[in-house]
Scaffold this motif. Structure first.
Motif, short mmCIF file in Angstrom:
data_model
loop_
_atom_site.label_atom_id
_atom_site.label_comp_id
_atom_site.label_asym_id
_atom_site.label_seq_id
_atom_site.Cartn_x
_atom_site.Cartn_y
_atom_site.Cartn_z
N ALA A 3 0.85 -1.18 0.00
CA ALA A 3 0.00 0.00 0.00
C ALA A 3 0.89 1.23 0.00
O ALA A 3 2.05 1.18 0.38
CB ALA A 3 -0.89 0.00 1.23
N VAL A 4 0.34 2.34 -0.44
CA VAL A 4 1.04 3.61 -0.44
C VAL A 4 0.21 4.64 0.33
O VAL A 4 -0.99 4.46 0.51
CB VAL A 4 1.34 4.12 -1.87
CG1 VAL A 4 2.25 3.18 -2.61
CG2 VAL A 4 0.06 4.32 -2.65
N VAL A 22 -8.48 5.41 4.40
CA VAL A 22 -7.34 5.90 3.64
C VAL A 22 -6.09 5.52 4.42
O VAL A 22 -6.04 5.65 5.65
CB VAL A 22 -7.41 7.44 3.48
CG1 VAL A 22 -6.16 7.97 2.80
CG2 VAL A 22 -8.64 7.82 2.68
N VAL A 23 -5.07 5.05 3.71
CA VAL A 23 -3.79 4.72 4.35
C VAL A 23 -3.09 6.02 4.73
O VAL A 23 -2.81 6.85 3.87
CB VAL A 23 -2.90 3.87 3.40
CG1 VAL A 23 -1.53 3.63 4.03
CG2 VAL A 23 -3.57 2.55 3.06
N THR A 24 -2.85 6.19 6.04
CA THR A 24 -2.22 7.42 6.52
C THR A 24 -0.83 7.19 7.09
O THR A 24 -0.16 8.14 7.49
CB THR A 24 -3.10 8.10 7.58
OG1 THR A 24 -3.34 7.17 8.64
CG2 THR A 24 -4.41 8.56 6.98
N GLY A 25 -0.42 5.94 7.12
CA GLY A 25 0.92 5.64 7.62
C GLY A 25 1.34 4.24 7.21
O GLY A 25 0.50 3.35 7.08
N SER A 30 3.82 -5.61 6.53
CA SER A 30 2.58 -6.27 6.93
C SER A 30 1.52 -5.34 7.50
O SER A 30 0.35 -5.67 7.49
CB SER A 30 2.87 -7.36 7.96
OG SER A 30 3.73 -8.33 7.45
N TYR A 31 1.95 -4.19 8.03
CA TYR A 31 1.02 -3.30 8.74
C TYR A 31 1.01 -1.90 8.15
O TYR A 31 2.03 -1.39 7.72
CB TYR A 31 1.41 -3.18 10.22
CG TYR A 31 1.14 -4.42 11.03
CD1 TYR A 31 -0.09 -4.63 11.62
CD2 TYR A 31 2.13 -5.38 11.21
CE1 TYR A 31 -0.34 -5.76 12.38
CE2 TYR A 31 1.90 -6.51 11.96
CZ TYR A 31 0.66 -6.70 12.55
OH TYR A 31 0.41 -7.82 13.29
N VAL A 32 -0.19 -1.28 8.20
CA VAL A 32 -0.36 0.12 7.83
C VAL A 32 -1.23 0.80 8.87
O VAL A 32 -1.87 0.13 9.68
CB VAL A 32 -1.00 0.28 6.42
CG1 VAL A 32 -0.10 -0.22 5.33
CG2 VAL A 32 -2.36 -0.39 6.36
N LEU A 33 -1.26 2.12 8.85
CA LEU A 33 -2.17 2.90 9.67
C LEU A 33 -3.27 3.43 8.76
O LEU A 33 -2.97 3.96 7.69
CB LEU A 33 -1.43 4.06 10.35
CG LEU A 33 -0.34 3.67 11.33
CD1 LEU A 33 0.40 4.93 11.82
CD2 LEU A 33 -0.90 2.91 12.50
N ILE A 34 -4.52 3.28 9.19
CA ILE A 34 -5.64 3.74 8.37
C ILE A 34 -6.53 4.69 9.17
O ILE A 34 -6.63 4.58 10.39
CB ILE A 34 -6.48 2.55 7.83
CG1 ILE A 34 -7.01 1.66 8.96
CG2 ILE A 34 -5.67 1.73 6.84
CD1 ILE A 34 -7.97 0.59 8.52
N ILE A 55 -7.07 -3.64 -1.09
CA ILE A 55 -6.37 -2.44 -1.57
C ILE A 55 -6.91 -2.08 -2.94
O ILE A 55 -6.90 -2.89 -3.86
CB ILE A 55 -4.85 -2.69 -1.62
CG1 ILE A 55 -4.36 -3.02 -0.22
CG2 ILE A 55 -4.14 -1.47 -2.18
CD1 ILE A 55 -2.92 -3.44 -0.16
N THR A 56 -7.41 -0.86 -3.08
CA THR A 56 -7.95 -0.41 -4.36
C THR A 56 -6.85 0.27 -5.17
O THR A 56 -5.76 0.51 -4.66
CB THR A 56 -9.10 0.59 -4.16
OG1 THR A 56 -8.58 1.79 -3.61
CG2 THR A 56 -10.17 0.03 -3.24
#
Length: 93
Positions: A3-4, A22-25, A30-34, A55-56
């Motif tokens: 993801a970006v 929305v991905v914010t971090g 394996s992990y993102v902040l949304i 993921i779109t």
């Protein structure tokens, strides 16, 4: 399955299943902040595994640019951007 920043994602597991974020971090591979600017605000984003997200192809460039450059991004901007992508799940995937 990377993801970006600013990418629109759909939760497919957990209490927030079916919601758009929305991905914010980016934490690691394996992990993102949304965040969604409402229940999950920018001040308190949700840590989520990528395997629990759809993921779109949509990336909100304005938000991505603000976050990456360190500018102030507001919850209202995130909410407004998500409203544009708040389509039925079949059209997002």
């Amino acid at each position: 399955m990377n993801a970006v920043l600013g990418q629109v994602v759909l939760s497919k597991a957990g209490r927030d299943e079916g919601k758009i974020f929305v991905v914010t971090g980016l934490i690691d591979d394996s992990y993102v902040l949304i965040s969604d600017g409402n229940s999950r605000r920018l001040e308190n984003p949700k840590k989520k595994k990528l395997k629990h997200l759809i993921i779109t192809d949509n990336v909100i460039e304005a938000i991505a640019q603000k976050i990456s450059s360190g500018e102030k991004c507001t919850n209202a901007e995130v909410r407004k951007a998500i409203v544009e992508y708040n389509l039925p799940v079949d059209t997002i995937v």
